[in-house]
Design a protein around this motif. Sequence first.
Motif, short mmCIF file in Angstrom:
data_model
loop_
_atom_site.label_atom_id
_atom_site.label_comp_id
_atom_site.label_asym_id
_atom_site.label_seq_id
_atom_site.Cartn_x
_atom_site.Cartn_y
_atom_site.Cartn_z
N GLN A 116 0.71 -1.24 -0.10
CA GLN A 116 0.22 -0.15 0.05
C GLN A 116 1.00 1.13 0.09
OE1 GLN A 116 -3.36 0.03 0.03
NE2 GLN A 116 -3.49 -2.13 -0.22
N THR A 150 -5.47 -1.23 -10.69
CA THR A 150 -4.71 -1.76 -9.48
C THR A 150 -4.04 -0.80 -8.58
OG1 THR A 150 -4.32 -3.98 -10.61
CG2 THR A 150 -2.77 -3.50 -8.69
N ARG A 152 -4.90 2.46 -8.29
CA ARG A 152 -6.02 3.12 -7.61
C ARG A 152 -6.49 2.34 -6.36
NH1 ARG A 152 -8.62 6.66 -12.66
NH2 ARG A 152 -7.32 8.41 -12.22
N THR A 153 -6.47 1.18 -6.32
CA THR A 153 -6.97 0.39 -5.03
C THR A 153 -5.65 0.18 -3.85
OG1 THR A 153 -6.17 -1.76 -6.04
CG2 THR A 153 -8.37 -0.91 -6.53
N ARG A 154 -4.57 0.32 -4.62
CA ARG A 154 -3.39 0.29 -3.76
C ARG A 154 -2.60 1.62 -3.31
NH1 ARG A 154 -1.15 -4.88 -3.34
NH2 ARG A 154 -2.65 -6.52 -3.85
N THR A 156 -3.55 5.26 -1.77
CA THR A 156 -4.55 6.10 -1.20
C THR A 156 -4.04 7.68 -1.34
OG1 THR A 156 -3.46 5.95 1.10
CG2 THR A 156 -5.31 4.35 0.85
#
Length: 255
Positions: A116, A150, A152-154, A156
């Motif tokens: 992340q 991917t 944009r999901t990992r 923030t």
Amino acid sequence: MKYAWRYPLVHAATLALAPLLFLQGRWTRARTPRLPDAPGAAEGTHAGDGDAVRLLVVGESPVAGVGHGSHESAIGGQLGAALAQVSGRTVWWKARGITGTRVMDYVTTLQREDWQEHADVCVVVFGVNDTTGLRSPTQFSRDMHTLLATLRTRVTTSRGAVLPLMLAGVPPLHAFPALPQPLRTVMGWRSACLDASLAELAGRTPHAAHVPTPIRDDGDFVEDGYHPGPVGCRDWARMLAPHLWGLMQRACRSG
């Protein structure tokens, strides 16, 4: 699709010259020095005023700093410095590059790792390995779409905003001095087709932008003749930085 009529011709030329291109590719790999990634921390800070900007740069060997003495002279550090100069802000930059990777290899790595990150903007640098790996524009665009989703999901962002994505253009391989002819020309054609598909992907992706990567035939390379040198990365970063700052401002205004 700007590449739709060109790519079949380019692919036909690739097939027609395949035996020669294969031999030239093996010869080029054998004679090109294998340079290491840049040593040291792949992150840093460039001081400025106001709220700090967090910059993440992901991609292949230029992001890994191949042939550089430190990441400060590679594209990550240079882009951090250029963005700080354009914006007047403090910039915290981080580079996450993997040498020799193609887009889907990178996606697999991200999905395998418990990774992340926090950033205000992300620059994506891919295309050379997908060009030499003979990925088609359609395949490359599909792979890049998966990568962007991917990321944009990992990654923030502040206040949960959508991560702005700057897609650096696929480098024009016809300008790489390490490549002999006709391999250089054919790879240049193929990289141009991938870049056209990348520009179209950016156009249909919210809060994304594409900026071509111009390289002169006499451009600055490290000793392998394949990767950008310090001056080349500096010029590249200075060209990208105003577009990057503009992308961030547009994303901020749109909420």
